[in-house]
Design a protein around this motif. Structure first.
Motif, short mmCIF file in Angstrom:
data_model
loop_
_atom_site.label_atom_id
_atom_site.label_comp_id
_atom_site.label_asym_id
_atom_site.label_seq_id
_atom_site.Cartn_x
_atom_site.Cartn_y
_atom_site.Cartn_z
N GLY A 172 0.79 -1.22 0.00
CA GLY A 172 0.00 0.00 0.00
C GLY A 172 0.82 1.27 0.00
N ARG A 173 2.15 1.14 0.09
CA ARG A 173 3.01 2.33 0.12
C ARG A 173 3.84 2.49 -1.15
NH1 ARG A 173 6.97 3.50 3.96
NH2 ARG A 173 7.56 1.31 4.21
N VAL A 174 3.82 1.48 -2.01
CA VAL A 174 4.66 1.52 -3.20
C VAL A 174 3.78 1.65 -4.44
CG1 VAL A 174 6.45 0.35 -4.54
CG2 VAL A 174 6.36 0.05 -2.05
N GLU A 175 4.13 2.64 -5.29
CA GLU A 175 3.41 2.86 -6.54
C GLU A 175 4.39 2.78 -7.71
OE1 GLU A 175 1.36 6.54 -6.50
OE2 GLU A 175 0.47 6.23 -4.52
N TRP A 176 3.91 2.22 -8.80
CA TRP A 176 4.73 2.13 -10.00
C TRP A 176 4.74 3.48 -10.71
CZ3 TRP A 176 8.42 -0.51 -12.14
CH2 TRP A 176 8.65 -0.44 -13.51
N ARG A 177 5.92 4.00 -10.99
CA ARG A 177 6.08 5.26 -11.71
C ARG A 177 6.97 5.09 -12.94
NH1 ARG A 177 4.83 9.74 -8.43
NH2 ARG A 177 3.04 9.13 -7.16
N GLY A 178 7.02 3.88 -13.43
CA GLY A 178 7.88 3.60 -14.57
C GLY A 178 7.11 3.50 -15.87
N THR A 179 7.68 2.78 -16.82
CA THR A 179 7.10 2.63 -18.15
C THR A 179 5.78 1.88 -18.09
OG1 THR A 179 9.34 2.54 -19.04
CG2 THR A 179 7.56 1.80 -20.48
#
Length: 215
Positions: free
Chosen positions: A87-94
């Motif tokens: 719940g604390r990690v979000e994907w900000r990549g491709t």
């Protein structure tokens, strides 16, 4: 941090364009209670080759030796198997199977989040004769501090920015003075030419007021 925010925003709009891919290192200092963008970029060397990649993130606290698996992105699925980071990690990549930016955003950082983060690209290149498997790993040493500390480079850059602003303003003032003097000189020259022309007409006895020479 600004450069990774820029890369993330840029990736949302041009995720299919990789001509400008550059492997920039992640920043390494975060502030407790805030969020932080962990950068991890692995540029594909041959853009014409179709590829797919899976990105995994691992974390090892400063006082431990073993890594824990905290995140995986296999387009379009994102998993966070570690309950500490759930719940604390979000994907900000491709946002595409051909991943080259593997950045993640961690929110609500604590001092316990200080340590070593390992980013792993598992890339498959689809060649004409066979498929080539490639693994790329990168590490980020993250330190979570209670208060943000300005880096020396940031202070120097800010000082240079103000110096540049002052220099540009002085240069603009000098340019305005130069242009004013030049325009004034040209105006005076025109007035002198007009006065000289009028004086010449008055001294010419062969020309009447209408500008017609007398016989």
């Amino acid at each position: 941090m600004f450069i990774f925010i820029f890369l993330s925003v840029l990736n949302l709009y041009v995720s299919g364009c990789w001509g400008g891919c550059a492997e920039v290192d992640s920043l390494t200092e975060a502030v407790e209670g805030e969020g932080f963008l962990l950068g991890c970029i692995s540029c594909k060397r041959r853009e014409e080759v179709k590829a797919e990649a899976v990105v995994d993130w691992f974390f090892k606290p400063s006082a431990q030796e073993n890594y824990s698996h905290i995140f995986q992105y296999d387009h379009p699925t994102a998993l966070s198997p570690d309950p500490v980071f759930a719940g604390r990690v979000e994907w900000r990549g491709t946002l595409d199977p051909d991943i080259q930016i593997g950045a993640i955003f961690i929110s609500n950082l604590t001092a316990n989040d200080s340590g070593t983060y390992r980013c792993r690209f598992q890339r498959t290149l689809f060649l004409s004769l066979y498929n080539h498997e490639d693994i790329i790993e990168k590490r980020v040493e993250l330190q979570v501090v209670a208060e943000a500390q300005r880096e020396l480079t940031a202070v120097v850059a800010e000082i240079l920015m103000y110096v540049l602003i002052v220099v540009l303003q002085l240069w603009l003032i000098l340019v305005l003075i130069y242009c004013y003097k030049k325009i004034s000189a040209e105006q005076e020259a025109r007035e002198d030419r007009k006065a000289l022309k009028a004086q010449t007409k008055l001294l010419d006895p062969d020309e009447d007021c209408d500008g017609i020479k007398t016989e």
